[in-house]
Write an enzyme that holds these catalytic residues in place. Structure first.
Site, mmCIF file in Angstrom:
data_model
loop_
_atom_site.group_PDB
_atom_site.id
_atom_site.type_symbol
_atom_site.label_atom_id
_atom_site.label_comp_id
_atom_site.label_asym_id
_atom_site.label_seq_id
_atom_site.Cartn_x
_atom_site.Cartn_y
_atom_site.Cartn_z
ATOM 1 N N ASP A 92 -12.830 30.378 4.506
ATOM 2 C CA ASP A 92 -12.038 29.197 4.148
ATOM 3 C C ASP A 92 -12.696 27.970 4.766
ATOM 4 O O ASP A 92 -12.080 27.210 5.511
ATOM 5 C CB ASP A 92 -10.599 29.360 4.638
ATOM 6 C CG ASP A 92 -9.653 28.337 4.036
ATOM 7 O OD1 ASP A 92 -9.935 27.819 2.935
ATOM 8 O OD2 ASP A 92 -8.599 28.048 4.658
ATOM 9 N N ASN A 114 -11.175 22.790 8.553
ATOM 10 C CA ASN A 114 -11.393 23.891 9.490
ATOM 11 C C ASN A 114 -12.662 23.701 10.325
ATOM 12 O O ASN A 114 -13.163 24.652 10.924
ATOM 13 C CB ASN A 114 -11.465 25.223 8.740
ATOM 14 C CG ASN A 114 -10.090 25.768 8.396
ATOM 15 O OD1 ASN A 114 -9.103 25.431 9.047
ATOM 16 N ND2 ASN A 114 -10.011 26.599 7.373
ATOM 17 N N ASP A 141 -10.172 28.607 12.878
ATOM 18 C CA ASP A 141 -9.334 29.307 11.900
ATOM 19 C C ASP A 141 -10.111 30.272 11.020
ATOM 20 O O ASP A 141 -10.386 30.008 9.847
ATOM 21 C CB ASP A 141 -8.577 28.299 11.032
ATOM 22 C CG ASP A 141 -7.448 28.981 10.251
ATOM 23 O OD1 ASP A 141 -7.193 30.171 10.494
ATOM 24 O OD2 ASP A 141 -6.834 28.314 9.401
#
Length: 329
Positions: A205, A210, A222
Site C-alpha cells: 500500500d 504511508n 504501515d
C-alpha cells in the site's frame, strides 16, 4: 485473511481499556490518549511516563490471523535489519503482538514527518533507491500466510460482493456489471502481455500517506497491507496521474535499478493495478459499513452520484487498459 468481523468490532475499546491494554505490559502511561487517523484498525498515540510517547495499534478483529500478523512484523524486522527506515513494531517481553480482552495490539515508536514531494526528481530517485533495496529484501523469502494481489482477489471478488450486496443503485447496476466484466477481460489481456510476472513480498500500500519524509529521507510506515505481487505495485502510486506518469516513473526507476533490476514488461500492469485499487477500495468500504466509523467517514458512499463517478472512472480505466503502457525511457 479471515475477514469475519462483528457488527461493532471496537465498541468496547474506550480510553480506559486502551490504557489498560498498554499498562498490562508493565508500562506506565501518563493518561494521554490521542486517536490517530486510521479506519481499518484503531491507532492511538499513548503518553508514557518518563519516556517518549508510543503508538498502539489495535488490529481489526477477524481480519488477519496471528500467523499473518507475525509475517508482517517479521518482514518489518527484516527491512529494519537491512538498514531500511521502516517503523517496525517494538519487541516487548519477547513478542510484538499482544492479546488483551479479545483484542490484539502492537506498540510502535512515534515518528514524525510529512508526505514526500512527488514532483521532485531527487525525491523520486531517492524513493526508487529505497524501494529497490526493500524489494531486494522482499525477494529473499516468501509469505505463507498473507495474500497476493491479483485480478480474482482485488477485482472479481470485490465486484461480486458489491453486486450481491446491492450496493449499486438499481438504475446503475447493469452498467456497473457490464463494465466490470469488460475490465476483467482487459486486465487479463494486459497481464498476459506482461508475461510470466515475478512476485515478491511487497509493502503493498505504497502511497504517499504511508511515507514520512524527514531530513531528506523516506521513512516507510504501515505494512498492514503487505502482500505478494509484482514490483510495480509499490511503484505506480508514486508516479501520479496516468497522463503525467512517464517522467516520475523514469526517476523512480533511476533509483530503483541501482539496487534491483526492474522488468519493464511490468509496466503493462500499471493500469491493471490502478483498476484493482478502484474496485477493491469501494468493496472495502462496503465490507466495513457495519463499523460506525465508516458511515461517518464516507457519508457519500451510498449516494447515486458516487456510483456515477465510479462508473465514469471504470470507463476511463477500460480505455486506459487498451492504451500502450507508460514509456519511462
Amino acid at each position: 485473511m479471515t475477514d469475519a468481523p462483528s457488527d461493532t468490532p471496537y465498541a468496547d475499546l474506550g480510553p480506559d481499556r486502551i490504557l489498560d491494554a498498554v499498562e498490562s505490559l508493565g508500562l506506565a502511561s501518563d493518561g494521554r490518549v490521542l486517536s490517530l487517523n486510521s479506519y481499518e484498525n484503531r491507532v492511538y498515540r499513548i503518553g508514557i511516563e518518563g519516556g517518549p510517547p508510543l503508538v498502539a495499534k489495535f488490529y481489526r478483529p477477524g481480519r488477519w490471523t496471528d500467523a499473518a500478523i507475525a509475517e508482517e512484523h517479521a518482514f518489518s524486522a527484516e527491512l529494519l535489519a537491512a538498514d531500511l527506515s521502516v517503523v517496525a513494531p517494538i519487541v516487548h517481553q519477547g513478542r510484538t503482538l499482544h492479546p488483551f480482552e479479545g483484542h490484539r495490539f502492537a506498540l510502535f515508536p512515534l515518528r514524525g514527518g510529512h508526505a514526500p514531494e512527488l514532483g521532485d526528481r531527487a525525491v523520486l530517485t531517492h524513493l526508487g533507491r529505497v524501494l529497490g533495496r526493500m524489494h531486494a529484501v522482499g525477494d529473499g523469502a516468501r509469505f505463507e500466510h498473507r495474500g497476493r494481489i491479483g485480478i480474482e482477489s482485488h477485482a472479481e471478488a470485490p465486484v461480486d460482493f458489491l453486486l450481491e450486496g446491492h450496493w449499486i443503485p438499481p438504475e446503475l447496476e447493469d452498467n456497473f456489471a457490464t463494465l466490470a466484466d469488460a475490465l476483467v477481460d482487459a486486465m487479463d489481456d494486459a497481464w498476459a502481455r506482461a508475461g510470466d510476472v515475478h512476485e515478491l513480498r511487497l509493502h503493498g500500500d505504497c502511497h504517499p500517506g504511508n511515507i514520512l519524509w524527514r531530513e531528506h529521507q523516506a521513512h516507510f510506515v504501515d505494512l498492514d497491507d503487505c502482500l505478494s505481487g509484482p514490483a510495480v505495485q509499490d511503484l505506480w502510486m508514486l508516479a501520479g496521474r496516468r497522463e503525467d506518469s512517464a517522467a516520475p516513473l523514469r526517476w523512480l526507476l533511476e533509483g530503483y535499478e541501482q539496487f534491483r533490476r526492474f522488468d519493464r514488461r511490468e509496466l503493462h500492469l500499471v493500469e491493471v493495478m490502478r483498476t484493482l485499487r478502484l474496485l477493491h477500495y469501494n468493496a472495502w468500504i462496503a465490507r466495513r459499513w457495519h463499523d460506525p466509523a465508516f458511515p461517518a467517514a464516507f457519508p457519500w458512499f451510498e449516494a447515486p452520484r458516487h456510483w456515477e463517478s465510479v462508473i465514469t472512472q471504470m470507463q476511463e480505466q477500460l480505455a486506459a487498459l487498451h492504451e500502450p503502457p507508460p514509456d519511462p525511457t
